[in-house]
Design a protein around this motif. Structure first.
Motif, mmCIF file in Angstrom:
data_model
loop_
_atom_site.group_PDB
_atom_site.id
_atom_site.type_symbol
_atom_site.label_atom_id
_atom_site.label_comp_id
_atom_site.label_asym_id
_atom_site.label_seq_id
_atom_site.Cartn_x
_atom_site.Cartn_y
_atom_site.Cartn_z
ATOM 1 N N ASN A 1 52.004 40.408 -5.167
ATOM 2 C CA ASN A 1 50.767 40.309 -4.404
ATOM 3 C C ASN A 1 49.577 40.659 -5.309
ATOM 4 O O ASN A 1 49.522 41.751 -5.881
ATOM 5 C CB ASN A 1 50.837 41.288 -3.215
ATOM 6 C CG ASN A 1 49.690 41.128 -2.247
ATOM 7 O OD1 ASN A 1 48.613 40.664 -2.600
ATOM 8 N ND2 ASN A 1 49.913 41.533 -1.010
ATOM 9 N N GLU A 2 48.646 39.736 -5.446
ATOM 10 C CA GLU A 2 47.515 39.942 -6.362
ATOM 11 C C GLU A 2 46.705 41.182 -6.014
ATOM 12 O O GLU A 2 46.083 41.794 -6.890
ATOM 13 C CB GLU A 2 46.600 38.713 -6.352
ATOM 14 C CG GLU A 2 47.219 37.481 -7.007
ATOM 15 C CD GLU A 2 46.272 36.288 -7.004
ATOM 16 O OE1 GLU A 2 45.158 36.414 -6.448
ATOM 17 O OE2 GLU A 2 46.644 35.239 -7.566
ATOM 18 N N SER A 3 46.698 41.558 -4.748
ATOM 19 C CA SER A 3 45.921 42.740 -4.359
ATOM 20 C C SER A 3 46.582 44.034 -4.830
ATOM 21 O O SER A 3 45.945 45.097 -4.828
ATOM 22 C CB SER A 3 45.747 42.780 -2.834
ATOM 23 O OG SER A 3 46.982 43.013 -2.188
ATOM 24 N N LEU A 4 47.846 43.950 -5.268
ATOM 25 C CA LEU A 4 48.563 45.133 -5.755
ATOM 26 C C LEU A 4 48.619 45.198 -7.273
ATOM 27 O O LEU A 4 48.651 46.289 -7.849
ATOM 28 C CB LEU A 4 49.990 45.153 -5.204
ATOM 29 C CG LEU A 4 50.144 45.263 -3.684
ATOM 30 C CD1 LEU A 4 51.621 45.222 -3.308
ATOM 31 C CD2 LEU A 4 49.497 46.530 -3.159
ATOM 32 N N GLY A 5 48.669 44.049 -7.932
ATOM 33 C CA GLY A 5 48.760 44.041 -9.385
ATOM 34 C C GLY A 5 49.544 42.846 -9.883
ATOM 35 O O GLY A 5 49.522 41.771 -9.275
ATOM 36 N N PRO B 1 46.423 48.866 -7.595
ATOM 37 C CA PRO B 1 47.162 49.919 -6.898
ATOM 38 C C PRO B 1 48.491 50.275 -7.552
ATOM 39 O O PRO B 1 48.883 51.446 -7.549
ATOM 40 C CB PRO B 1 47.372 49.331 -5.502
ATOM 41 C CG PRO B 1 46.215 48.406 -5.313
ATOM 42 C CD PRO B 1 45.985 47.799 -6.669
ATOM 43 N N LEU B 2 49.191 49.295 -8.126
ATOM 44 C CA LEU B 2 50.457 49.604 -8.781
ATOM 45 C C LEU B 2 50.246 50.447 -10.041
ATOM 46 O O LEU B 2 51.097 51.272 -10.387
ATOM 47 C CB LEU B 2 51.215 48.320 -9.119
ATOM 48 C CG LEU B 2 51.860 47.602 -7.923
ATOM 49 C CD1 LEU B 2 52.407 46.245 -8.341
ATOM 50 C CD2 LEU B 2 52.955 48.465 -7.293
ATOM 51 N N PHE B 3 49.110 50.251 -10.711
ATOM 52 C CA PHE B 3 48.811 51.122 -11.852
ATOM 53 C C PHE B 3 48.465 52.525 -11.358
ATOM 54 O O PHE B 3 48.871 53.526 -11.952
ATOM 55 C CB PHE B 3 47.649 50.571 -12.688
ATOM 56 C CG PHE B 3 47.324 51.424 -13.879
ATOM 57 C CD1 PHE B 3 48.075 51.324 -15.037
ATOM 58 C CD2 PHE B 3 46.296 52.363 -13.833
ATOM 59 C CE1 PHE B 3 47.801 52.122 -16.138
ATOM 60 C CE2 PHE B 3 46.015 53.165 -14.921
ATOM 61 C CZ PHE B 3 46.767 53.046 -16.082
ATOM 62 N N THR B 4 47.725 52.606 -10.250
ATOM 63 C CA THR B 4 47.390 53.912 -9.672
ATOM 64 C C THR B 4 48.658 54.632 -9.238
ATOM 65 O O THR B 4 48.798 55.850 -9.431
ATOM 66 C CB THR B 4 46.447 53.746 -8.473
ATOM 67 O OG1 THR B 4 45.299 52.996 -8.873
ATOM 68 C CG2 THR B 4 45.988 55.100 -7.945
ATOM 69 N N PHE C 1 49.977 58.274 -10.421
ATOM 70 C CA PHE C 1 50.380 59.330 -9.491
ATOM 71 C C PHE C 1 51.779 59.838 -9.831
ATOM 72 O O PHE C 1 52.027 61.052 -9.892
ATOM 73 C CB PHE C 1 50.338 58.801 -8.054
ATOM 74 C CG PHE C 1 51.007 59.712 -7.068
ATOM 75 C CD1 PHE C 1 50.366 60.863 -6.619
ATOM 76 C CD2 PHE C 1 52.291 59.435 -6.602
ATOM 77 C CE1 PHE C 1 50.996 61.717 -5.722
ATOM 78 C CE2 PHE C 1 52.916 60.292 -5.706
ATOM 79 C CZ PHE C 1 52.270 61.431 -5.263
ATOM 80 N N LEU C 2 52.718 58.914 -10.047
ATOM 81 C CA LEU C 2 54.079 59.306 -10.397
ATOM 82 C C LEU C 2 54.097 60.128 -11.680
ATOM 83 O O LEU C 2 54.761 61.173 -11.759
ATOM 84 C CB LEU C 2 54.945 58.054 -10.568
ATOM 85 C CG LEU C 2 55.338 57.311 -9.295
ATOM 86 C CD1 LEU C 2 55.838 55.908 -9.625
ATOM 87 C CD2 LEU C 2 56.413 58.084 -8.534
ATOM 88 N N GLY D 1 53.134 49.798 -2.325
ATOM 89 C CA GLY D 1 52.456 49.600 -3.602
ATOM 90 C C GLY D 1 51.015 50.081 -3.582
ATOM 91 O O GLY D 1 50.434 50.361 -4.636
ATOM 92 N N ASP D 2 50.427 50.202 -2.384
ATOM 93 C CA ASP D 2 49.035 50.629 -2.283
ATOM 94 C C ASP D 2 48.873 51.910 -1.468
ATOM 95 O O ASP D 2 47.859 52.123 -0.809
ATOM 96 C CB ASP D 2 48.173 49.514 -1.668
ATOM 97 C CG ASP D 2 48.659 49.087 -0.291
ATOM 98 O OD1 ASP D 2 49.672 49.629 0.191
ATOM 99 O OD2 ASP D 2 48.013 48.201 0.306
ATOM 100 N N SER D 3 49.872 52.790 -1.514
ATOM 101 C CA SER D 3 49.754 54.071 -0.806
ATOM 102 C C SER D 3 48.703 54.964 -1.437
ATOM 103 O O SER D 3 48.148 55.844 -0.779
ATOM 104 C CB SER D 3 51.103 54.800 -0.781
ATOM 105 O OG SER D 3 52.024 54.128 0.054
ATOM 106 N N VAL D 4 48.455 54.756 -2.741
ATOM 107 C CA VAL D 4 47.352 55.453 -3.418
ATOM 108 C C VAL D 4 46.477 54.401 -4.082
ATOM 109 O O VAL D 4 46.971 53.503 -4.763
ATOM 110 C CB VAL D 4 47.863 56.493 -4.437
ATOM 111 C CG1 VAL D 4 48.387 57.726 -3.739
ATOM 112 C CG2 VAL D 4 48.927 55.918 -5.353
#
Length: 593
Positions: A121-125, A79-82, A86-87, A69-72
């Protein structure tokens, strides 16, 4: 109740009777069957969908991207919005399905030690970010079913001896002989834990932060059906059953691939397919090839299985310039019957597993492969055998760096070799899965290994989105070259009926330097000969060896060159792949415009 509901209830009861035949339970199986059906939403006749046997809910259009979820990452957005951006920007015409690796709160193993299965996970979205991706892409969710985090509420309750989860975990007497148990790690199997009920020794297949569930307790099964329903409601179209081979344990056995494990998968399949037959189950079983194949069942277990033998065999082929082992394996693989298929991949968030190569590569071959990968900057993870010996379990390296050279050392063909490996995988029977860092041509992340102390971190880079954009927009960067050329191959693949995951496949006999196979579409209209030069020298092939039908118009789908003389020959540059198709050139051009 209706006849249809009664039939399904009886079928589920049968599954349960097999699973719990040797377990003393307080809940009657019929009552548990009703509870399971209600939990997943099968309350009445109107809720039940009758699945069509042996139907393929996939085709040549299906390409799965594997990513964290946070590769970008991008400042000031989740990160999930990012990832969605990217997609949408770089993968919209290539990828149609996405495997987001565990995006739940976790304590270790980059997500595979889940603290809470029901939240993001809150850190992802948030779930809204997940839904945004699910609206445009088929989502694969991980069902981390063998174990959870030792920091979960369930394990806290186990320690306290009360509340939900207090009876969810498997314990064993440390005096028991557990030497037969199959171990994927070198850490002690049992974790000593002080609880309100005294000292307990908790079973930990993977790490002491990953505590194993006890599926002999029907409450554990019921809880996971609740989780499955929650994931379906939030957009899951594919379930990846993580480490499922270890699910059921019986002291005195290897505690892997037990009949009860297979029956639990069949039960889950029955429940899920009567809710939505198009939802897939993929089993993640990193085990020797013959054992892996059993997870198809009789088209009543996994819809797809990971083709775990492909990565080590294909990498071995590319670095040795000899396809003997890959060809032998391919000839031995049974065609997946309709309603099942292979999930092909050559890179993932984990390393290149070596257990699936056992019996396929000799110890000497594996040793040479391991040494070559170490020469290219890779790390090696080890496991303990039944006799306490240390054997290489997996190679930790990015696929791009694994293609730096051959057993002779690095050379100038890294990008060509890397793309050749993907061309081989993309044309094969099955659904292709591409790791995000393969799409991006990412190199080994040594800084992350140093920071985490984990070998697998070498292939889990987090890209800054602005930096990645700059690289992908520069025609001179390796990342631009790889994504552009891979995207071209994917688009060509998606236009060919003969690349349907269940289309006919035969292995060609072209020597050791040329690896080839033939695909034919289900309607027999299109044939494609897929031939790759797996060496660093030019190779020629006599077209008469392929028996091309002279009345058809043959073209190479990749270069778009037409074959003028079916009795002539063609030259293949080092690591060049040709896809020779009898599809008319004008048809091909229309299909790709």
């Amino acid at each position: 109740m209706t006849k249809r509901w009664d039939y399904l209830h009886e079928k589920i009861s049968h599954h349960l009777q097999f699973i719990y035949a040797d377990v003393v339970t307080t809940t009657p199986m019929g009552e548990l069957a009703t509870e399971l059906m209600n939990t997943i939403g099968l309350h009445s006749e109107d809720d039940i969908v009758i699945p069509e046997p042996h139907k393929n809910y996939w085709d040549e259009q299906d390409i799965i991207m594997i990513t964290y979820g946070d590769s970008v990452m991008n400042e000031h957005e989740s990160p999930l919005f990012t990832l969605f951006r990217f997609l949408h920007t770089y993968c919209k015409n290539t990828v149609n399905k996405v495997h987001i690796l565990p995006f739940f709160p976790f304590s270790s193993d980059d997500g595979f030690s889940v603290i809470n299965y029901s939240s993001v996970n809150e850190s992802l979205g948030t779930w809204s970010d997940v839904h945004r991706i699910a609206a445009e892409y088929g989502l694969m969710f991980d069902l981390v079913i063998n174990h959870c985090s030792s920091r979960s509420m369930w394990f806290d309750n186990f320690i306290k001896g009360e509340g939900p989860g207090s009876d969810f975990f498997l314990t064993a007497d440390p005096a028991t002989d557990l030497s037969e148990v199959t171990r994927p790690r070198t850490s002690p199997l049992l974790r000593e834990t002080e609880t309100a009920n005294g000292t307990q020794y908790v079973w930990c297949t993977f790490s002491h932060d990953q505590v194993d569930f006890d599926f002999r307790n029907p409450k554990v099964l019921l809880t996971f059906i609740q989780i499955i329903k929650h994931y379906i409601d939030n957009g899951a179209k594919i379930f990846r059953l993580d480490a499922v081979a270890f699910l059921w344990k019986i002291i005195g056995t290897k505690c892997i691939n037990l009949p009860q494990t297979h029956e639990v998968i069949r039960l889950m399949r029955t429940l899920i397919e009567h809710v939505d037959p198009s939802i897939m189950i993929i089993t993640e079983t990193n085990i020797p090839n013959r054992e892996n194949l059993t997870y198809f069942g009789n088209a009543n277990e996994a819809h797809a299985i990971y083709n775990f033998s492909l990565p080590p065999l294909l990498v071995n082929t590319m670095v040795t310039g000899d396809c003997t082992y890959l060809k032998s394996w391919m000839m031995s693989m049974p065609p997946a019957q309709n309603g099942t298929t292979y999930f092909n991949f050559i890179a993932s968030h984990d390393g290149i597993g070596l257990r699936p190569a056992e019996g396929l590569l000799s110890d000497e071959e594996i040793g040479t492969l391991v040494q070559s990968m170490q020469n290219f900057g890779g790390r090696i993870s080890w496991r303990s055998t039944d006799h306490g010996q240390q054997k290489p379990y997996e190679i930790n390296i990015t696929l791009f760096d694994a293609m730096q050279g051959t057993v002779k050392g690095p050379d100038k063909y890294q990008v060509d070799r890397f793309l050749c490996a993907h061309a081989i995988m993309l044309g094969m029977e099955g659904i292709p899965g591409l790791y995000i860092h393969s799409l991006l041509g990412t190199s080994n992340d040594y800084d992350k290994v140093a920071n985490t102390g984990q070998n697998r971190s070498i292939n889990r880079k987090r890209w800054d989105y602005s930096e990645l954009e700059a690289q992908l927009d520069s025609p001179y960067s390796q990342h631009h070259k790889v994504l552009t050329r891979l995207s071209q191959l994917i688009r060509i693949r998606k236009a060919q009926e003969a690349f349907h995951p269940n289309a006919t496949q035969f292995t060609l006999q072209l020597g050791t330097a040329l690896f080839g196979y033939w695909r034919q579409s289900l309607n027999r209209r299109q044939s494609i000969f897929c031939i790759s030069n797996v060496t660093d020298e030019e190779q020629s092939i006599l077209l008469s060896d392929l028996n091309l039908i002279g009345t058809d118009n043959w073209i190479d789908l990749i270069t778009r060159d037409q074959i003028e003389d079916v009795l002539g020959f063609i030259q293949l540059k080092p690591y060049q792949t040709v896809w020779l198709s009898n599809m008319d050139y004008e048809e091909y051009r229309k299909a790709n415009n």
